[in-house]
Motif scaffolding. Structure first.
Motif, PDB file in Angstrom:
ATOM      1  N   MET A 189       0.597  -1.429  -0.098  1.00 16.91           N
ATOM      2  CA  MET A 189      -0.099  -0.175  -0.065  1.00 16.91           C
ATOM      3  C   MET A 189       0.990   1.453  -0.530  1.00 16.91           C
ATOM      4  O   MET A 189       0.674   1.942  -0.170  1.00 16.91           O
ATOM      5  N   PRO A 190       2.022   1.608   1.002  1.00 13.20           N
ATOM      6  CA  PRO A 190       2.142   2.623   0.724  1.00 13.20           C
ATOM      7  C   PRO A 190       3.565   2.491  -0.239  1.00 13.20           C
ATOM      8  O   PRO A 190       3.208   3.970  -0.753  1.00 13.20           O
ATOM      9  N   VAL A 191       3.526   1.480  -1.111  1.00 13.43           N
ATOM     10  CA  VAL A 191       4.797   2.091  -2.609  1.00 13.43           C
ATOM     11  C   VAL A 191       3.463   2.227  -3.990  1.00 13.43           C
ATOM     12  O   VAL A 191       3.788   3.203  -4.459  1.00 13.43           O
ATOM     13  N   GLY A 192       1.751   2.185  -3.722  1.00 16.24           N
ATOM     14  CA  GLY A 192       0.803   2.157  -4.205  1.00 16.24           C
ATOM     15  C   GLY A 192       0.475   4.022  -3.700  1.00 16.24           C
ATOM     16  O   GLY A 192       0.390   4.347  -5.384  1.00 16.24           O
ATOM     17  N   ALA A 206      12.433   7.701  -3.848  1.00 15.77           N
ATOM     18  CA  ALA A 206      12.417   6.814  -3.757  1.00 15.77           C
ATOM     19  C   ALA A 206      13.556   6.035  -3.125  1.00 15.77           C
ATOM     20  O   ALA A 206      13.529   5.875  -2.820  1.00 15.77           O
ATOM     21  N   GLY A 207      14.611   7.023  -3.311  1.00 12.51           N
ATOM     22  CA  GLY A 207      16.189   6.561  -2.547  1.00 12.51           C
ATOM     23  C   GLY A 207      15.828   6.802  -1.455  1.00 12.51           C
ATOM     24  O   GLY A 207      16.713   5.457  -0.520  1.00 12.51           O
ATOM     25  N   ILE A 246       6.499   8.671   5.702  1.00 10.74           N
ATOM     26  CA  ILE A 246       6.749  10.024   5.987  1.00 10.74           C
ATOM     27  C   ILE A 246       7.842  10.830   5.819  1.00 10.74           C
ATOM     28  O   ILE A 246       8.215  12.133   5.094  1.00 10.74           O
ATOM     29  N   LEU A 247       8.968   9.717   6.271  1.00  7.66           N
ATOM     30  CA  LEU A 247      10.590  10.689   6.027  1.00  7.66           C
ATOM     31  C   LEU A 247      10.873  10.854   4.250  1.00  7.66           C
ATOM     32  O   LEU A 247      11.109  11.329   3.923  1.00  7.66           O
ATOM     33  N   SER A 248      10.745   9.812   4.408  1.00  5.61           N
ATOM     34  CA  SER A 248      11.133   9.728   2.214  1.00  5.61           C
ATOM     35  C   SER A 248      10.376  10.655   1.654  1.00  5.61           C
ATOM     36  O   SER A 248      10.907  11.906   0.636  1.00  5.61           O
TER      37      SER A 248
END
Length: 73
Positions: free
Chosen positions: A10-13, A45-46, A56-58
């Motif tokens: 889900m987070p990736v989506g 993404a990195g 949240i951080l990314s």
């Protein structure tokens, strides 16, 4: 089983949908902002991959990179 798989994907989506909607409006606007947005997506993404999939951080760091790039160049 299904809940475990959803929690992984889900987070990736959500990030993919956010990236597509953000880039869609930016690409139509101007080319300078397009390069800034593409770089910010790469940074997002990195950070997401290297920092243990902390969404949240990314997203926060990617947003900050985009804002700095757009306002400085």
């Amino acid at each position: 089983m299904i809940v475990r798989q959803l929690s992984a994907w889900m987070p990736v989506g959500i990030l993919a949908i956010l990236a597509v909607t953000a880039l869609h409006g930016t690409i139509a606007a101007e080319t300078h902002a397009t390069w800034c947005a593409l770089l910010a997506v790469a940074v997002t993404a990195g950070v997401h991959v290297t920092c243990g999939r902390r969404t949240i951080l990314s997203v926060g760091i990617g947003t900050a990179v985009y804002v700095v790039l757009v306002n400085s160049l």
